[in-house]
Design an enzyme around this catalytic site. Structure first.
Site, mmCIF file in Angstrom:
data_model
loop_
_atom_site.group_PDB
_atom_site.id
_atom_site.type_symbol
_atom_site.label_atom_id
_atom_site.label_comp_id
_atom_site.label_asym_id
_atom_site.label_seq_id
_atom_site.Cartn_x
_atom_site.Cartn_y
_atom_site.Cartn_z
ATOM 1 N N HIS A 92 3.797 2.693 -1.835
ATOM 2 C CA HIS A 92 4.140 2.923 -3.123
ATOM 3 C C HIS A 92 2.743 3.523 -3.842
ATOM 4 O O HIS A 92 1.624 3.150 -3.215
ATOM 5 C CB HIS A 92 4.443 1.793 -4.306
ATOM 6 C CG HIS A 92 6.026 1.260 -3.882
ATOM 7 N ND1 HIS A 92 6.808 2.306 -4.350
ATOM 8 C CD2 HIS A 92 6.428 0.066 -3.515
ATOM 9 C CE1 HIS A 92 7.944 1.546 -4.087
ATOM 10 N NE2 HIS A 92 7.818 0.212 -3.819
ATOM 11 N N CYS A 144 4.277 8.322 -4.043
ATOM 12 C CA CYS A 144 4.826 8.817 -5.253
ATOM 13 C C CYS A 144 3.284 9.317 -6.067
ATOM 14 O O CYS A 144 2.279 8.449 -5.838
ATOM 15 C CB CYS A 144 5.461 8.048 -5.989
ATOM 16 S SG CYS A 144 7.360 7.901 -5.473
#
Length: 317
Positions: A92, A144
């Protein structure tokens, strides 16, 4: 300056799946295991100079913020002129409000270790600034908001206006919203504050990112902006998400879309590719597959055309 020959090729590979949490991903550990094999078979990395950190059940060293930074700092400490350093992160990412008063509406990039001790663009800038002359440090971040993950690094391939129909794909975005990070940290500290630095410093102490230290110390740590040997291949633009694929319905192996695209590009092209070519070709693969994410390249001008991790002389291995 890019060196054609290096003494050592060292790598830190980090895969975070966040098992049994609401943020669980599925392909990140597979990504770094595949990359480990590629580094050895294609690029001549010695496994004794490689360190793998994952949050798989039973892992001896978990990919916490402190452990990842310790591994990265140790790699940089051992680096000598001509060495090739590589960091592959799959997990993440998030965006945090800028800590700089001159840019109150800017957002900065960070990766999210398994314990939420964020590692920021400024931490990566510090690592690059510590490199000895002639060494190179390539970061491939399949996360991301990873565009710009090395603070102040020059943009070579940036945002794209090309869009595809990613809505037809079923995937998990590799992002944890800033509000979720704040909620988690606040639950640990019990402090009523909207300043994330306050919470990170309270929970992690000196292991927290240097982004949240005093401004004077920040300048002392980072030094001045100059062309350097940092090379960032990001899975997407700073305002985009990267995809985690879990094709369980057909029995396929889970993977990160960007990591998989890079592996496909390297497998198809047996001759050395430049950093620019790897990113450009990975963009083409992702577009053909229907993903609406655009890998980017950040580095100095010389390294844009330099070979990705350079192809060693096989006769010398």
């Amino acid at each position: 300056m890019y060196m054609e020959k290096g003494k050592k090729r060292m790598a830190i590979l980090v895969g975070c799946n966040y098992p049994n949490t609401q943020n669980e991903l599925h392909g990140c550990i597979n990504d770094v295991l595949t990359m480990r094999d590629v580094l050895v078979s294609r690029f001549g990395f010695d496994p004794s100079y490689m360190e793998l950190l994952t949050d798989a059940p039973g892992s001896l060293v978990m990919p916490t913020g402190a452990n990842i930074k310790s591994a990265l700092n140790g790699m940089v400490d051992r680096a000598e002129p001509g060495d090739v350093l590589f960091f592959h992160y799959s997990g993440h990412g998030t965006r945090i409000p800028s800590t700089k008063p001159s840019h109150p509406f800017r957002q900065d990039e960070a990766i999210v270790p398994c314990d939420f001790n964020l590692i920021t663009d400024m931490d990566f800038r510090q690592l690059v600034n510590r490199l000895p002359g002639g060494a190179s440090f390539t970061i491939l971040s399949d996360s991301c908001h990873s565009g710009g993950l090395i603070d102040k690094e020059k943009e070579q391939i940036g945002p794209s206006s090309v869009t595809t129909n990613s809505k037809s794909l079923s995937y998990s975005p590799k992002t944890i919203p800033f509000d979720s990070v704040m909620h988690h940290l606040t639950s640990l500290t019990g402090i009523d504050s909207s300043d994330i630095g306050t919470h990170l410093s309270e929970v992690f102490g000196s292991d927290a990112s240097i982004k949240f230290c005093a401004h004077e110390l920040e300048q002392d740590l980072l030094g001045s902006l100059r062309p350097d040997a940092g090379i960032l291949l990001s899975g997407c633009q700073a305002n985009e998400t990267s995809a985690d694929m879990n094709p369980t319905s057909d029995g396929g192996k889970a993977y990160g879309a960007f990591s998989n695209a890079v592996h496909m590009v390297l497998k198809k092209n047996v001759t050395p590719l430049s950093n620019r070519e790897v990113v450009t070709l990975a963009r083409e693969v992702l577009q053909a597959q229907g993903f609406d994410q655009h890998p980017c390249l950040y580095c100095c001008d010389n390294n844009a055309g330099a070979p990705f991790l350079w192809q060693p002389d096989r006769s010398s291995l």
